[in-house]
Scaffold this motif. Structure first.
Motif, PDB file in Angstrom:
ATOM      1  N   GLN A  11       1.043  -1.116  -0.115  1.00 29.50           N
ATOM      2  CA  GLN A  11       0.068  -0.097  -0.390  1.00 29.50           C
ATOM      3  C   GLN A  11       0.802   1.590  -0.286  1.00 29.50           C
ATOM      4  O   GLN A  11       1.032   2.032  -1.148  1.00 29.50           O
ATOM      5  CB  GLN A  11      -0.675  -0.071   1.209  1.00 29.50           C
ATOM      6  CG  GLN A  11      -2.121  -0.094   0.954  1.00 29.50           C
ATOM      7  CD  GLN A  11      -3.349  -0.225   2.353  1.00 29.50           C
ATOM      8  OE1 GLN A  11      -3.128   0.332   3.007  1.00 29.50           O
ATOM      9  NE2 GLN A  11      -4.719  -1.266   2.134  1.00 29.50           N
ATOM     10  N   THR A  12       2.040   1.096   0.806  1.00 30.26           N
ATOM     11  CA  THR A  12       2.747   2.505   0.778  1.00 30.26           C
ATOM     12  C   THR A  12       3.765   2.560  -0.112  1.00 30.26           C
ATOM     13  O   THR A  12       3.836   3.897  -0.681  1.00 30.26           O
ATOM     14  CB  THR A  12       3.997   1.695   1.980  1.00 30.26           C
ATOM     15  OG1 THR A  12       3.035   1.257   2.835  1.00 30.26           O
ATOM     16  CG2 THR A  12       5.067   3.266   2.314  1.00 30.26           C
ATOM     17  N   GLU A  14       1.792   1.664  -2.839  1.00 25.96           N
ATOM     18  CA  GLU A  14       1.014   2.469  -4.467  1.00 25.96           C
ATOM     19  C   GLU A  14       0.771   4.258  -3.946  1.00 25.96           C
ATOM     20  O   GLU A  14       0.688   4.400  -4.592  1.00 25.96           O
ATOM     21  CB  GLU A  14       0.013   1.807  -3.953  1.00 25.96           C
ATOM     22  CG  GLU A  14      -0.199  -0.002  -4.940  1.00 25.96           C
ATOM     23  CD  GLU A  14      -0.950  -0.699  -4.305  1.00 25.96           C
ATOM     24  OE1 GLU A  14      -2.024  -0.109  -3.083  1.00 25.96           O
ATOM     25  OE2 GLU A  14      -0.818  -1.476  -4.531  1.00 25.96           O
ATOM     26  N   ILE A  15       1.053   4.034  -2.859  1.00 23.28           N
ATOM     27  CA  ILE A  15       0.530   5.674  -2.422  1.00 23.28           C
ATOM     28  C   ILE A  15       2.559   6.371  -3.105  1.00 23.28           C
ATOM     29  O   ILE A  15       2.131   7.291  -3.295  1.00 23.28           O
ATOM     30  CB  ILE A  15       0.719   5.758  -0.900  1.00 23.28           C
ATOM     31  CG1 ILE A  15      -0.779   5.399  -0.706  1.00 23.28           C
ATOM     32  CG2 ILE A  15       1.039   7.264  -0.620  1.00 23.28           C
ATOM     33  CD1 ILE A  15      -1.991   6.340  -0.309  1.00 23.28           C
ATOM     34  N   GLU A  16       3.365   5.721  -2.891  1.00 17.79           N
ATOM     35  CA  GLU A  16       4.004   6.074  -3.039  1.00 17.79           C
ATOM     36  C   GLU A  16       4.167   6.332  -4.737  1.00 17.79           C
ATOM     37  O   GLU A  16       4.681   7.949  -5.587  1.00 17.79           O
ATOM     38  CB  GLU A  16       5.479   5.940  -2.696  1.00 17.79           C
ATOM     39  CG  GLU A  16       6.309   5.632  -1.406  1.00 17.79           C
ATOM     40  CD  GLU A  16       5.743   6.956  -1.298  1.00 17.79           C
ATOM     41  OE1 GLU A  16       6.659   8.079  -1.271  1.00 17.79           O
ATOM     42  OE2 GLU A  16       5.499   7.981   0.177  1.00 17.79           O
ATOM     43  N   LYS A  19       1.839   9.366  -5.185  1.00 12.91           N
ATOM     44  CA  LYS A  19       2.622  10.802  -4.867  1.00 12.91           C
ATOM     45  C   LYS A  19       3.351  11.381  -5.899  1.00 12.91           C
ATOM     46  O   LYS A  19       3.268  12.665  -6.416  1.00 12.91           O
ATOM     47  CB  LYS A  19       3.510  10.525  -3.827  1.00 12.91           C
ATOM     48  CG  LYS A  19       2.332  11.096  -2.754  1.00 12.91           C
ATOM     49  CD  LYS A  19       3.229  10.947  -1.452  1.00 12.91           C
ATOM     50  CE  LYS A  19       2.142  10.933  -0.152  1.00 12.91           C
ATOM     51  NZ  LYS A  19       3.021  10.463   1.017  1.00 12.91           N
ATOM     52  N   ILE A  51      -4.802  11.651  -5.075  1.00 13.89           N
ATOM     53  CA  ILE A  51      -3.390  10.596  -4.406  1.00 13.89           C
ATOM     54  C   ILE A  51      -4.153   8.875  -3.787  1.00 13.89           C
ATOM     55  O   ILE A  51      -3.051   8.191  -4.562  1.00 13.89           O
ATOM     56  CB  ILE A  51      -2.368  11.141  -3.413  1.00 13.89           C
ATOM     57  CG1 ILE A  51      -1.449  12.184  -4.117  1.00 13.89           C
ATOM     58  CG2 ILE A  51      -1.541   9.865  -2.967  1.00 13.89           C
ATOM     59  CD1 ILE A  51      -1.071  13.180  -3.479  1.00 13.89           C
ATOM     60  N   PRO A  52      -5.179   9.079  -2.506  1.00 14.12           N
ATOM     61  CA  PRO A  52      -5.474   7.762  -2.057  1.00 14.12           C
ATOM     62  C   PRO A  52      -6.079   7.046  -3.607  1.00 14.12           C
ATOM     63  O   PRO A  52      -6.583   5.742  -3.729  1.00 14.12           O
ATOM     64  CB  PRO A  52      -6.393   8.217  -1.369  1.00 14.12           C
ATOM     65  CG  PRO A  52      -6.564   9.677  -0.922  1.00 14.12           C
ATOM     66  CD  PRO A  52      -5.625   9.977  -1.951  1.00 14.12           C
ATOM     67  N   ALA A  55      -4.142   5.216  -5.764  1.00 14.37           N
ATOM     68  CA  ALA A  55      -3.720   3.904  -5.815  1.00 14.37           C
ATOM     69  C   ALA A  55      -3.789   3.113  -5.456  1.00 14.37           C
ATOM     70  O   ALA A  55      -3.936   1.786  -5.317  1.00 14.37           O
ATOM     71  CB  ALA A  55      -2.915   4.382  -3.946  1.00 14.37           C
ATOM     72  N   TYR A 435     -12.121   6.903   1.203  1.00 12.36           N
ATOM     73  CA  TYR A 435     -10.676   6.899   1.023  1.00 12.36           C
ATOM     74  C   TYR A 435      -9.833   7.434   2.036  1.00 12.36           C
ATOM     75  O   TYR A 435      -9.262   7.991   2.039  1.00 12.36           O
ATOM     76  CB  TYR A 435     -10.469   8.120  -0.379  1.00 12.36           C
ATOM     77  CG  TYR A 435     -10.874   6.869  -1.640  1.00 12.36           C
ATOM     78  CD1 TYR A 435     -10.186   6.199  -2.299  1.00 12.36           C
ATOM     79  CD2 TYR A 435     -12.297   7.622  -1.852  1.00 12.36           C
ATOM     80  CE1 TYR A 435     -10.334   5.382  -3.669  1.00 12.36           C
ATOM     81  CE2 TYR A 435     -11.835   6.794  -3.059  1.00 12.36           C
ATOM     82  CZ  TYR A 435     -11.472   5.459  -3.562  1.00 12.36           C
ATOM     83  OH  TYR A 435     -11.776   5.058  -4.668  1.00 12.36           O
TER      84      TYR A 435
END
Ligand code: NDP
Length: 463
Positions: A11-12, A14-16, A19, A51-52, A55, A435
Motif C-alpha cells: 500500500q505504501t 502504491e501511495i508513493e 505521489k 492520491i489515494p 493508489a 478513501y
C-alpha cells in the motif's frame, strides 16, 4: 513477511507511486502553462486529493487519465471589437475553454471582468469538470469570458459588446456542443443580448444554447436564486449533521451579486441573522441584520455601490476594502465574491472569532492555506465545487425543460435543487469515508467528481 505487513508495504508503495505521478504531472502542468497561477492552484488542489484514488486504481495512472483531464480539449481565444458611445473602436479579448466533454456537452458560465485572462478561465473551466459531474447531470466542463469591464458602460455599449462577443462565440457553441451561462458581470441582460445575436446568426430558435435566460423566452424559474439557495442548502446539510443549523446564527456573506444576494435571502429564511456583505470597494456591517431589499435595490436594480446602504440605515457602518469583511465576528462565513478573497490571515481571524462553518459560494474564494487552517481546526468546510454547484445544476434543469419544451414551477425546481444539493453532500461524504479522509469534503468532492468523468474517459478510449 506476514501478510498484513506485506499489504502495508504494498500500500505504501502504491501511495508513493501515486505521489510521484502527481508531482511529475503537476510540474508538467506548470511548465506547459507558465504564469497561470490560478490554474496551477486549482490543479494542485485536485491532484493532491486524488492520491489515494490513484493508489487504489492504478488504471487511471496507466491510461494517463489525469494527464488528459489537465489539458483542455480546446482553448479558444478571439478578438472582440466594438464601438463605444463616442464612436471609438474598442478591442477586448474573448475566451472559451472547452475542457472536458466525457459526460456531456461543455457547460459553464461566461465572466466579464477586467481581471479575466487565460489562467482565470482555465482554473474555472477545470473546476467546472468536477462540479458538473457532482451534480449528477449529463454536463461536461467549460468556461469563458472576456477582459471587458461592464462597470460604467451604457446599456447600448453592453449590447454592442455582447453582440460582437457572440458573433465569434456562436460558431463554437450549440445546445449539444457547448452551453454557456452567466458568471461575474454576466446576468440576465447580457444573456438576453447574446441569445438574440445567436438566434439572428443561426436563423433558428435554439433555446438550449444558453442558460440563465429570461423567463419569457426559455429561462427556468429558480435559476436566478439557484447558486445562493443551493449554497445554503448545502451548508445547512453540513450543519444538521453536527446537530447545528442556520437558525439564530450570525452569518457574513461577501459580495453583493447574484450568488451573495440569494445566499443571504435563504439564510435569512432559515432564521439566520446576516450582518455583513460587500462589493469590490468595501463592506457594510449592520448589527441589526442586513436589509436585503435595500441591497437588491442598490445592486440588482441600480448598479450602485454597497457604500450607499448606510445612507438609509444609520445603524450600519461602511469600511473601505473588501478583504476586511472577515473581521466581522460570525458563526457561518459564506465567501461569495471572487477567487482568493479569503486568505490565511482572514482564516485566522475567523477562527479566533469562533467560526463554525464556511461554505464557498464563489469559485476558489479561499486560498489553500486558508482551507488547510479550516480543516485542521475542524471547521465544517463546504468547497466551491460542491457547495456552489446548485447554479449549474439548475442550468442543466433549464436545458432539460428546453429540450422537452415545457416549464416547471418555481417549487418544482427548488425541490429538485434541494434533492441535488443533499445528494452532492452525501456523495462527497461517502467518497471521503471510502478513501480514509472522513468528513473532508474538499477531498470527497474532488474524488466523487473525478471518478465519474475518469471512468467515462476510460470507456471512451484514447480520444
Ligand atoms: P456578480 O457579478 O453577480 O457579483 C459579484 C460580486 O462580487 C459583486 O458584489 C462584486 O462587486 C464582487 N466582486 C467581483 N470581483 C471582485 C473582486 N476582485 N474583489 C472583491 N469583490 C469582487 O457575480 P456572481 O454572484 O454571479 O459570482 C460570484 C462568484 O460566484 C464568482 O466566483 C462566480 O464564479 C461564482 N459562481 C457563480 C455562479 C452563478 O450562478 N452566478 C455559479 C457558481 C459560482 P462589484 O459590485 O463591485 O463588482
Amino acid at each position: 513477511m506476514k501478510v498484513v505487513e506485506y499489504m502495508e508495504v504494498a500500500q505504501t508503495n502504491e501511495i508513493e507511486i501515486a505521489k510521484d505521478y502527481v508531482n511529475h504531472l503537476y510540474k508538467q502542468v506548470v511548465e506547459r502553462n507558465p504564469h497561470e497561477i490560478e490554474f496551477h492552484q486549482a490543479v494542485k488542489e485536485v491532484l493532491d486529493s486524488l492520491i489515494p484514488v490513484l493508489a487504489k486504481n492504478p488504471e487511471y495512472i496507466k491510461k494517463s487519465v489525469l494527464d488528459r483531464i489537465a489539458e483542455p480539449e480546446r482553448m479558444i481565444s478571439f478578438r472582440v471589437p466594438w464601438v463605444d458611445d463616442n464612436g471609438n473602436i474598442m478591442v477586448n479579448r474573448g475566451f472559451r475553454v472547452q475542457f472536458n466533454s466525457a459526460i456531456g456537452p461543455y457547460k459553464g458560465g461566461l465572466r466579464f471582468h477586467p481581471s479575466v485572462n487565460a489562467s482565470i478561465i482555465k482554473f474555472l473551466g477545470f473546476e467546472q469538470i468536477f462540479k458538473n459531474s457532482l451534480t449528477g447531470q449529463p454536463i461536461g466542463g467549460g468556461k469563458g469570458g472576456s477582459d471587458f469591464d461592464p462597470k460604467g458602460k451604457s446599456d447600448m455599449e453592453i449590447m454592442r459588446f455582447c453582440q460582437s462577443f457572440m458573433t465569434e462565440l456562436a460558431r463554437h457553441i450549440g445546445p449539444d456542443t457547448d452551453v454557456p451561462a452567466g458568471d461575474i458581470g454576466v446576468g440576465a441582460r447580457e444573456i438576453g443580448y447574446m441569445f438574440g445575436q445567436y438566434k439572428k446568426l443561426k436563423g433558428s430558435f435554439e433555446a438550449g444554447v444558453l442558460t440563465g435566460k429570461g423567463i419569457g423566452y426559455g429561462g427556468s424559474l429558480g435559476r436566478k436564486e439557484a447558486t445562493g439557495y443551493g449554497l445554503v442548502y448545502f451548508v445547512e446539510e453540513m450543519l444538521n449533521n453536527k446537530g447545528l443549523g442556520f437558525k439564530d446564527s450570525t452569518v457574513v456573506v461577501s459580495g453583493s451579486g447574484n450568488v451573495s444576494i440569494y445566499a443571504m435571502e435563504k439564510a435569512m429564511q432559515l432564521g439566520a441573522k446576516v450582518v455583513a456583505c460587500s462589493d469590490s470597494s468595501g463592506y457594510i456591517y449592520d448589527p441589526n441584520g442586513i436589509d436585503l431589499n435595500t441591497v437588491k435595490q442598490l445592486k440588482e436594480a441600480e448598479s450602485k455601490r454597497i457604500s450607499e446602504y448606510v445612507n438609509e440605515h444609520p445603524s450600519a457602518t461602511y469600511s473601505e476594502g473588501c478583504a476586511g469583511i472577515w473581521q466581522v465576528p460570525c458563526e457561518i462565513a459564506l465567501p461569495s465574491a471572487t477567487q482568493n478573497e479569503l486568505d490565511k490571515e482572514a482564516a485566522n481571524i475567523l477562527l479566533s472569532n469562533g467560526v463554525k462553518a464556511v461554505g464557498e459560494g464563489a469559485n476558489m474564494p479561499s486560498t489553500q492555506e486558508a482551507v488547510d487552517l479550516f480543516i485542521e481546526n475542524n471547521v465544517l468546510f463546504g468547497p466551491a465545487k460542491a457547495a456552489n454547484a446548485g447554479g449549474v445544476a439548475v442550468s442543466a434543469l433549464e436545458m432539460a425543460q428546453n429540450s422537452a419544451r415545457l416549464s416547471w414551477t418555481q417549487e418544482e425546481v427548488d425541490q429538485k435543487l434541494q434533492v441535488i444539493m443533499k445528494d452532492i453532500y452525501s456523495k462527497s461524504m461517502q467518497a471521503s469515508e471510502e478513501y480514509d479522509v472522513p468528513g473532508n469534503l474538499v477531498a470527497g468532492a474532488n474524488i466523487a467528481g473525478f471518478k465519474k468523468v475518469a471512468d467515462a474517459m476510460l470507456e471512451q478510449g484514447v480520444i
